[in-house]
Write an enzyme that holds these catalytic residues in place. Structure first.
Site, mmCIF file in Angstrom:
data_model
loop_
_atom_site.group_PDB
_atom_site.id
_atom_site.type_symbol
_atom_site.label_atom_id
_atom_site.label_comp_id
_atom_site.label_asym_id
_atom_site.label_seq_id
_atom_site.Cartn_x
_atom_site.Cartn_y
_atom_site.Cartn_z
ATOM 1 N N LYS A 163 12.654 12.318 96.788
ATOM 2 C CA LYS A 163 14.065 12.520 96.439
ATOM 3 C C LYS A 163 14.138 13.471 95.248
ATOM 4 O O LYS A 163 13.395 13.299 94.262
ATOM 5 C CB LYS A 163 14.704 11.187 96.067
ATOM 6 N N LYS A 262 20.676 9.362 112.107
ATOM 7 C CA LYS A 262 20.777 7.951 111.725
ATOM 8 C C LYS A 262 21.778 7.286 112.653
ATOM 9 O O LYS A 262 22.976 7.601 112.595
ATOM 10 C CB LYS A 262 21.231 7.821 110.266
HETATM 11 MG MG MG Z 1 18.728 11.893 103.418
#
Ligand code: MG
Length: 367
Positions: A163, A262
Site C-alpha cells: 500500500k 471484487k
Molecule cells: Mg485496491
C-alpha cells in the site's frame, strides 16, 4: 424462489494486528451478515461495506438501512423464478452494490445447497486451487514494512502488494523490491491518492513492478487512460470498476491494463463473472481482490478467482493473516502459495454460529 425470514447481524471481529491503508487504521473487521431462510433452505451472505464511506460510498450503517427497509422487503413481497428476475427487482433500488451482493450470496448459497452444487461450479470455474498474493500495509518504519514483506514471501505468497500514498512510496517500494529480489512479484496499491502530474508515478514506473493499482481518483477515467498509455507498468483499476458498464468504459478508453474484480463492489458474483469475461475478451488481465473479508466472502472470492479469466494471483490471504478466529473454518495456504477453492454445496463453508454470537453487536429479524 421465495425469501422468508432474514436475520441481519452486525458483527465486530478483532484483527490480529491493526491494518493501515490510505484510508486509516483498522483494528476490527465490522460486517453485516445475512442469514436468509428461503423455500429451498438457509443461506448466508456477508456485506463488505466498511465502517466509513471511504473505500466506496457504502458503509455498514447505510447497508443496514437499505437492506432492512428496501432490499429485503422487496424480495419478501413475492416469489421470483430466475436470477434475471431477481436482478430486475434489486435494480428498483439504485446503487448499493455491496448490500445487493450480500443478498445475492445468501440466496445463491441456499439455492445451490438445495441442488448440491458448489458456487464455483455454478459460475463455471474449474480450478481446484488458486495462487494468491498478500497485502503489506503501511508500517510506521520502512524496516518494518520490509521485514513484513519478507515474512509474507517466506510464508509462500506468490506476490506482495504494498500500500502506498504520496510521501510514503518510492523509498518503501524500492526497499521491498531490493529485499525480495526477482523471486516475488511486487505490486503497489495507491487507493486513488495521486494525480496524473505526480512525479512519483514516473519514478515508480522505473522499479519493474507487476502493476500499479488505482493510482488516480476512481472517477478520473481519461487521466487513467493517459497514464496507462504513458507508463510501462500495468495500470490496474479497482475502486473505478463498480459495474460491467465501468469495465466496458475502461476497455473503451484504454484506462486499464488489468482489473481488480471484487464481487462485493460490483453487486455480486454474477456481475463479477460478466466483468471477468469482458476482461478476457479485451485482453485485460483480471484478478480478485479482497476487503479484509470474513470466511463467507473469502469463499465467494475464491470461487470467482477460480474462473479461467482470472489470470493473476488474487488478494485472498489465508485466514491467519488477519484473524485468530473467523466465523467459518479457516482457509490455509498450501506449500505452493495457493488456497483451495471450496467445493462443497453453496458457498462451500459452514458458518460457526457460536463465533457469530461471540462477535454480534446488533441483530434484527425481518419477517
Ligand atoms: Mg485496491
Amino acid at each position: 424462489m421465495r425469501l422468508h425470514t432474514v436475520e441481519l447481524i452486525h458483527v465486530r471481529v478483532p484483527l490480529r494486528r491493526p491494518f493501515r491503508t490510505a484510508y486509516g487504521d483498522t483494528t476490527h473487521k465490522e460486517a453485516l451478515l445475512i442469514r436468509a431462510e428461503t423455500d429451498g433452505g438457509v443461506g448466508w451472505g456477508e456485506c463488505a461495506a466498511e465502517v466509513a464511506p471511504s473505500y466506496t460510498a457504502e458503509f455498514v450503517d447505510s447497508a443496514w438501512l437499505v437492506l432492512r427497509d428496501h432490499l429485503v422487503p422487496r424480495l419478501q413481497a413475492s416469489a421470483w423464478s430466475s436470477y434475471e428476475e431477481l436482478d430486475d427487482r434489486l435494480a428498483t433500488v439504485r446503487g448499493h452494490p455491496m448490500a445487493k451482493a450480500a443478498v445475492e450470496t445468501a440466496l445463491l448459497d441456499a439455492h445451490l445447497r438445495e441442488r448440491a452444487k458448489s458456487l464455483a461450479s455454478y459460475l463455471g470455474a474449474t480450478r481446484p486451487t488458486v495462487p494468491v498474493g498478500v497485502v503489506v500495509d503501511l508500517d510506521d518504519h520502512l524496516s518494518e514494512t520490509v521485514e513484513t514483506a519478507q515474512a509474507r514471501a517466506g510464508e509462500g505468497y506468490r506476490r506482495i502488494k504494498v500500500k502506498i500514498m504520496p510521501g510514503r512510496d518510492l523509498d518503501i517500494v524500492r526497499a521491498v523490491r531490493m529485499a525480495l529480489g526477482d523471486s516475488v512479484d511486487v505490486w503497489v496499491d495507491a487507493n486513488g491518492r495521486y494525480v496524473l502530474a505526480d512525479r512519483a508515478l514516473r519514478d515508480l514506473d522505473e522499479l519493474g513492478l507487476g502493476l500499479i493499482e488505482q493510482p488516480l481518483d476512481p472517477d478520473a477515467w481519461t487521466d487513467h487512460g493517459a497514464l496507462a498509455r504513458e507508463l510501462t507498468t500495468a495500470v490496474c483499476l479497482d475502486e473505478s470498476i463498480r459495474s460491467i458498464a465501468d469495465a466496458r468504459l475502461a476497455r473503451h478508453l484504454g484506462a486499464a491494463d488489468v482489473v481488480n474484480v471484487k464481487p462485493s463492489r460490483v453487486g455480486g458474483v454474477r456481475a463479477a463473472r460478466q466483468i471477468v469475461d469482458e476482461c478476457a475478451a479485451a485482453g485485460i488481465g483480471a484478478w480478485v481482490g479482497g476487503l479484509l473479508d470474513l470466511g463467507i466472502n473469502r469463499a465467494v472470492n475464491l470461487a470467482v478467482a477460480a474462473l479461467d479469466g482470472c489470470n493473476l494471483p488474487g488478494d485472498i490471504s489465508a485466514t491467519d493473516r488477519y484473524f485468530d478466529r473467523d466465523i467459518t473454518e479457516p482457509f490455509v495456504l498450501d506449500r505452493n502459495g495457493s488456497l483451495s477453492v471450496p467445493s462443497a454445496p453453496g458457498i462451500g463453508v459452514e458458518v460457526d454460529a457460536a463465533a457469530v454470537a461471540l462477535y454480534t453487536v446488533a441483530q434484527i429479524t425481518l419477517r
